[in-house]
Design a protein around this motif. Structure first.
Motif, mmCIF file in Angstrom:
data_model
loop_
_atom_site.group_PDB
_atom_site.id
_atom_site.type_symbol
_atom_site.label_atom_id
_atom_site.label_comp_id
_atom_site.label_asym_id
_atom_site.label_seq_id
_atom_site.Cartn_x
_atom_site.Cartn_y
_atom_site.Cartn_z
ATOM 1 N N ILE A 111 -31.439 100.883 53.475
ATOM 2 C CA ILE A 111 -32.352 101.821 54.135
ATOM 3 C C ILE A 111 -31.510 102.911 54.804
ATOM 4 N N ASN A 112 -32.027 104.140 54.749
ATOM 5 C CA ASN A 112 -31.231 105.295 55.158
ATOM 6 C C ASN A 112 -31.059 105.432 56.671
ATOM 7 N N PHE A 113 -31.716 104.592 57.433
ATOM 8 C CA PHE A 113 -31.638 104.663 58.895
ATOM 9 C C PHE A 113 -31.036 103.371 59.429
ATOM 10 N N PRO A 114 -30.361 103.452 60.569
ATOM 11 C CA PRO A 114 -29.739 102.238 61.120
ATOM 12 C C PRO A 114 -30.790 101.195 61.505
ATOM 13 N N ILE A 115 -30.515 99.948 61.113
ATOM 14 C CA ILE A 115 -31.397 98.832 61.460
ATOM 15 C C ILE A 115 -30.607 97.888 62.361
ATOM 16 N N TYR A 116 -31.141 97.623 63.527
ATOM 17 C CA TYR A 116 -30.478 96.731 64.482
ATOM 18 C C TYR A 116 -31.255 95.430 64.582
ATOM 19 N N VAL A 117 -30.548 94.328 64.557
ATOM 20 C CA VAL A 117 -31.134 93.034 64.904
ATOM 21 C C VAL A 117 -30.465 92.637 66.213
ATOM 22 N N GLY A 118 -31.251 92.627 67.281
ATOM 23 C CA GLY A 118 -30.631 92.523 68.598
ATOM 24 C C GLY A 118 -29.846 93.805 68.832
ATOM 25 N N GLU A 119 -28.575 93.673 69.154
ATOM 26 C CA GLU A 119 -27.739 94.854 69.365
ATOM 27 C C GLU A 119 -26.791 95.117 68.186
ATOM 28 N N GLU A 120 -26.933 94.313 67.117
ATOM 29 C CA GLU A 120 -26.014 94.430 65.984
ATOM 30 C C GLU A 120 -26.636 95.251 64.853
ATOM 31 N N LYS A 121 -25.899 96.275 64.423
ATOM 32 C CA LYS A 121 -26.351 97.049 63.267
ATOM 33 C C LYS A 121 -26.061 96.228 62.007
ATOM 34 N N VAL A 122 -27.116 95.962 61.210
ATOM 35 C CA VAL A 122 -26.947 95.032 60.096
ATOM 36 C C VAL A 122 -26.810 95.716 58.734
ATOM 37 N N ASN A 123 -27.331 96.930 58.588
ATOM 38 C CA ASN A 123 -27.182 97.621 57.298
ATOM 39 C C ASN A 123 -25.938 98.523 57.348
ATOM 40 N N THR A 124 -24.778 97.873 57.215
ATOM 41 C CA THR A 124 -23.507 98.584 57.415
ATOM 42 C C THR A 124 -22.944 99.177 56.130
ATOM 43 N N VAL A 125 -23.428 98.731 54.963
ATOM 44 C CA VAL A 125 -22.916 99.243 53.691
ATOM 45 C C VAL A 125 -23.734 100.464 53.279
ATOM 46 N N THR A 126 -23.025 101.542 52.968
ATOM 47 C CA THR A 126 -23.699 102.785 52.594
ATOM 48 C C THR A 126 -24.308 102.676 51.201
ATOM 49 N N ALA A 127 -25.443 103.327 51.038
ATOM 50 C CA ALA A 127 -26.043 103.427 49.695
ATOM 51 C C ALA A 127 -25.224 104.447 48.917
ATOM 52 N N LEU A 128 -24.096 103.966 48.391
ATOM 53 C CA LEU A 128 -23.084 104.857 47.814
ATOM 54 C C LEU A 128 -23.635 105.683 46.659
ATOM 55 N N TRP A 129 -24.626 105.135 45.943
ATOM 56 C CA TRP A 129 -25.162 105.847 44.785
ATOM 57 C C TRP A 129 -25.874 107.143 45.175
ATOM 58 N N ARG A 130 -26.228 107.263 46.474
ATOM 59 C CA ARG A 130 -26.917 108.463 46.959
ATOM 60 C C ARG A 130 -25.941 109.541 47.419
ATOM 61 N N GLU A 131 -24.674 109.191 47.503
ATOM 62 C CA GLU A 131 -23.668 110.136 48.000
ATOM 63 C C GLU A 131 -23.160 111.024 46.854
ATOM 64 N N PRO A 132 -22.745 112.260 47.144
ATOM 65 C CA PRO A 132 -22.176 113.135 46.094
ATOM 66 C C PRO A 132 -20.897 112.517 45.525
ATOM 67 N N LYS A 133 -20.773 112.535 44.206
ATOM 68 C CA LYS A 133 -19.636 111.871 43.556
ATOM 69 C C LYS A 133 -18.290 112.418 44.015
ATOM 70 N N PHE A 134 -18.213 113.727 44.196
ATOM 71 C CA PHE A 134 -16.920 114.337 44.528
ATOM 72 C C PHE A 134 -16.409 113.935 45.913
ATOM 73 N N GLN A 135 -17.309 113.349 46.728
ATOM 74 C CA GLN A 135 -16.890 112.935 48.076
ATOM 75 C C GLN A 135 -16.443 111.470 48.130
ATOM 76 N N ILE A 136 -16.630 110.754 47.033
ATOM 77 C CA ILE A 136 -16.373 109.313 47.052
ATOM 78 C C ILE A 136 -14.996 109.002 46.476
ATOM 79 N N LYS A 137 -14.253 108.171 47.170
ATOM 80 C CA LYS A 137 -12.920 107.776 46.707
ATOM 81 C C LYS A 137 -13.010 106.471 45.910
ATOM 82 N N ASP A 138 -12.000 106.240 45.082
ATOM 83 C CA ASP A 138 -11.967 105.021 44.269
ATOM 84 C C ASP A 138 -12.042 103.764 45.127
#
Length: 629
Positions: free
Chosen positions: A203-230
């Motif tokens: 999900i594109n917005f931060p989700i917290y359970v308690g005080e911990e942000k749980v969706n920490t992995v970026t939806a990399l497929w939505r990012e511009p290719k030229f900005q992504i490193k191997d």
């Protein structure tokens, strides 16, 4: 505080709630997926409204989920667009699309799982009543002057609305009072975190359970290719697949037509299922607007591309589309068709740009890829990508394409020849390939049963006909000169030819029904005999496959071809001229036939053959001793 008013649910909502409340369906965790998705939509609408109005939104977009073990509640809060009284009644008091009667019938018949039915009729919010005793929704719209509203219902017949005087922040809070049986499962933050990571991790917005942000992995497929490193691709691949190795290759694509979607796909370095025992562990994860709809969807890529791992995310599918509808969905077919073309084009480019790298891919995934012989829509692309070992290869690991074969073919040659065998060594000694070895004509080596089906499906390539070596037209081969100087005996005289015909008849009588025919061969040079199929259409290897499928353990009846120029056959001819009833003729005929069966892999009882070998060795050793005196 405003007056609390009570409103009855519309009839179809009551029917639906009755289904949900009495549901015994086990996957009740999807209620959280639905509520988080609704919260994400609310945040998206708030962002869009601020952008459209040209105003600066100072509210931090976020979703908070909290379990209260003692109270037995789960609360989901967002800072999104919120709802007015009218919107609240419209969104929760009715169902967007009528169809509850159909839903009731399908659920009762057990045709689909409940999580598939939810949402088909626009009823995602109501899934909360699979786990809830009561739900309270408190919301305030971002519209200027809006007051906070609270909505409460036990999900039975009615709901209560009340306007609040409190100056609450904009957004929506949903408090779920859990049923007693559901409290142990859902009234703890660890369980909620696991569910969110499974269904709503991107999900594109931060989700917290308690005080911990749980969706920490970026939806990399939505990012511009030229900005992504191997390294980012590798990290995401490992998160997705649990593979300890980096991916062999990455394919990141964004498509606008004929359907809009983003895809991030990976090819692993090695085949995780070399024996084909776990073919169900394949598929691409399907997302709709970053929300997981189906883990390892099997319809997006065909089985022969099952080595591909990754995700596909589309805006065009409804958020809760049922699995049954997924399979019949036109958009899904368009996504699938586009993905297959992209993967095949990517492999084709790899093969053209870096043959060694493509060979590495083929050694890892070629056996699975060959199952693509059934993909008739992509037959040409498949034929370009398939690889085989060849008589021209330096060793058993060498690979050749059909195009490579053609580039080395002789002038006037219009066939691509192939032969099946258990190993390179066996094929190097095969009697069927003697004429090809002598004339320097390349033969593709097949080692796996599926290779036969590949050849049968492709049939021709760039004007060249795929032909089994054992079915080669000898007249077409005669026009090519031999590269080996063969020491042939003198041609048979007319009398000797007549005697040969009688010898062939005698051998047929000796072997009886074990063979369909005995005839002089044109293909042999170093071997005295070989076996061939009588119909000339089915290859020996395909015949074996068909027999395994039909559980036929009998020895097939074949044609025994005899090399008239071989020393052994000439000696048999001399013996036969002197005495047509000489027992050596019978002995040799049986020995040659069973030796040919042994080479073909059909001889199940070698006792008679071994006995004859020992007898012949005993006799010949006496002759050999005499020559040494």
């Amino acid at each position: 505080m405003g007056k609390k008013t009570t409103h009855k649910f519309k009839a179809e909502v009551s029917q639906l709630l009755d289904i949900l409340v009495h549901s015994l369906y086990t996957n009740k965790e999807i209620f959280l997926r639905e509520l988080v998705s609704n919260a994400s939509d609310a945040l998206e609408k708030a962002r869009f409204k601020a952008t459209s109005d040209g105003t600066e939104d100072n509210v931090t977009p976020e979703i908070r989920v909290e379990a209260d073990k003692d109270a037995g509640t789960v609360t989901i809060t967002d800072t999104g667009v919120g709802m007015t009284r009218d919107e609240l009644m419209k969104n929760i008091g009715t169902i967007a699309h009528s169809g509850t009667a159909e839903l009731t019938r399908m659920a009762a018949e057990g045709k689909e799982s409940l999580d598939s039915l939810i949402g088909r009729f626009g009823v995602g919010f109501y899934s909360v009543y699979m786990v809830a005793e009561e739900v309270t929704v408190t919301t305030r719209s971002m519209e200027e002057g809006s007051k906070a509203i609270t909505w409460t219902s036990d999900g039975k017949t009615d709901y209560k609305l009340q306007e609040l005087d409190e100056d609450l922040p904009r957004g929506t809070k949903i408090e779920v009072k859990l049923l007693e049986d559901e409290k142990p499962r859902f009234a703890n933050n660890a369980a909620l975190k696991t569910i969110i990571n499974k269904h709503s991790n991107f999900i594109n917005f931060p989700i917290y359970v308690g005080e911990e942000k749980v969706n920490t992995v970026t939806a990399l497929w939505r990012e511009p290719k030229f900005q992504i490193k191997d390294e980012q691709y590798a990290e995401f691949y490992k998160f997705l697949t649990y593979d300890s190795e980096d991916p062999f290759d990455t394919l990141h694509t964004s498509v606008d037509a004929p359907v809009q979607f983003n895809a991030l796909m990976f090819i692993p370095k090695s085949d995780e299922d070399p024996f084909g025992m776990n073919r169900d562990n394949r598929g691409i994860d399907l997302y709709v607007r970053r929300v997981l709809i189906e883990k390892q969807n099997k319809d997006l890529l065909p089985e022969y591309l099952g080595f591909v791992k990754g995700v596909v995310d589309t805006e065009d599918l409804p958020l809760n589309i049922s699995r049954e509808t997924l399979q019949d969905n036109v958009l899904m077919r368009k996504i699938s068709s586009t993905l297959v073309k992209q993967v095949l084009n990517h492999l084709d480019k790899m093969a053209k740009d870096n043959a060694e790298r493509y060979d590495e891919f083929w050694h890892a995934h070629g056996n699975l890829f060959k199952a693509g012989y059934m993909d008739f829509f992509n037959k040409e692309k498949f034929a370009n990508l398939v690889r085989f070992n060849s008589s021209e290869s330096e060793d058993a690991k060498g690979l050749t394409s059909f195009a490579d074969y053609i580039s080395r073919a002789k002038e006037d040659q219009k066939e691509i020849y192939y032969a099946y065998g258990p190993s390179r060594e066996a094929l190097g000694l095969s009697p069927h390939l003697e004429v090809f070895r002598n004339k320097g004509i390349e033969v593709l080596y097949l080692y796996e049963p599926i290779d036969e089906f590949v050849m049968d499906a492709v049939r021709d390539y760039e004007g060249y006909t795929l032909t089994a070596a054992e079915h080669a037209d000898m007249e077409k081969l005669d026009k090519f000169e031999s590269l080996v100087e063969e020491e042939k005996p003198e041609a048979l005289s007319d009398d000797q030819q007549s005697t040969l015909d009688k010898l062939i008849t005698r051998i047929k009588d000796v072997l009886g029904d074990a063979v369909t025919e005995v005839k002089a061969s044109q293909r042999l040079s170093n071997s005295p005999v070989c076996l061939s199929n009588p119909d000339g259409n089915v290859t020996s290897s395909m015949d074996k496959i068909m027999r395994v499928v039909s559980k036929d353990n009998s020895i097939p009846k074949k044609v025994l071809e005899i090399n008239p120029d071989h020393v052994l056959v000439r000696n048999m001819l001399t013996i036969f001229e002197q005495d047509e009833n000489d027992p050596f003729i019978d002995q040799a005929a049986n020995q040659l036939f069973e030796s040919a069966l042994l080479l073909e892999g059909y001889l199940t009882d070698p006792h008679a053959l071994v006995g004859r070998v020992q007898e012949l060795l005993t006799k010949s050793s006496g002759w050999y001793v005499d020559t040494k005196k």
